[in-house]
Motif scaffolding. Structure first.
Motif, PDB file in Angstrom:
ATOM      1  N   ALA A 175     -85.713  -3.216  87.551  1.00 39.00           N
ATOM      2  CA  ALA A 175     -86.982  -2.908  88.164  1.00 39.00           C
ATOM      3  C   ALA A 175     -87.970  -3.788  87.299  1.00 39.00           C
ATOM      4  N   HIS A 203     -90.231  -2.887  96.664  1.00 38.40           N
ATOM      5  CA  HIS A 203     -89.680  -1.470  97.052  1.00 38.40           C
ATOM      6  C   HIS A 203     -90.869  -0.577  96.618  1.00 38.40           C
ATOM      7  N   MET A 238     -87.429  -4.721  92.754  1.00 40.00           N
ATOM      8  CA  MET A 238     -85.883  -4.652  92.561  1.00 40.00           C
ATOM      9  C   MET A 238     -85.244  -5.898  92.252  1.00 40.00           C
TER      10      MET A 238
END
Length: 162
Positions: free
Chosen positions: A62, A91, A126
């Protein structure tokens, strides 16, 4: 001799018009150059982009960063990609039905003069199928593509979990 004088006046007015047209063209080019300096993608700023180093064998990570829109208009982030991964997605973690869930955000709207912090527990990027292990102090390129063909490239620092 009078005919030569008329021809001479014709040449000078032609040259004068040519000079005036050249000055107008130079002014237009100068105005366009000033507009290029103020392109919206230069007013979209990424700061503090980082990813934690991955444990051995992991290929998903991430990225956290701050994205700031310094312009007076809305910008829409459509795609994010990096040469180190097969796919990068925006995300967002949301609390729904008593559970924390992570959702893909296909298009992220960034309002005028807004700053959006991508952080654990909120928005984040992500990064999937990372091609090689990333360790502390590594860096990699991240490209953001906005609606209207505006691009923004930044470097992501890899940090330790300390």
């Amino acid at each position: 001799m009078a005919k030569e004088l008329v021809v001479y006046r014709h040449k000078s007015s032609f040259l004068l018009r040519l000079v005036v047209y050249a000055l107008i063209a130079a002014a237009i080019v100068a105005c366009d150059a000033k507009n290029v300096e103020k392109e919206p993608e230069q007013q979209l700023v990424v700061t503090n982009a980082f990813m934690y180093a991955l444990p051995p064998g992991k290929t998903v990570g991430a990225v956290y960063l701050t994205l700031e829109n310094k312009t007076g208009r809305t910008h829409i982030l459509n795609y994010v990609h990096s040469p180190i991964a097969s796919k990068v997605e925006v995300h967002r973690n949301i609390y729904e039905n008593g559970m924390m869930q992570m959702r893909h955000v296909p298009h992220l709207t960034l309002d005028p003069k807004a700053k959006l912090v991508f952080e654990p527990g909120g928005y984040h990027l992500m990064v999937f199928d990372i091609e090689k292990p990333l360790k502390e102090n590594d860096q990699f390129e991240l490209n953001l593509e906005f609606e209207g063909g505006h691009y923004l490239m930044t470097q992501v620092d890899v940090r330790s979990h300390k």
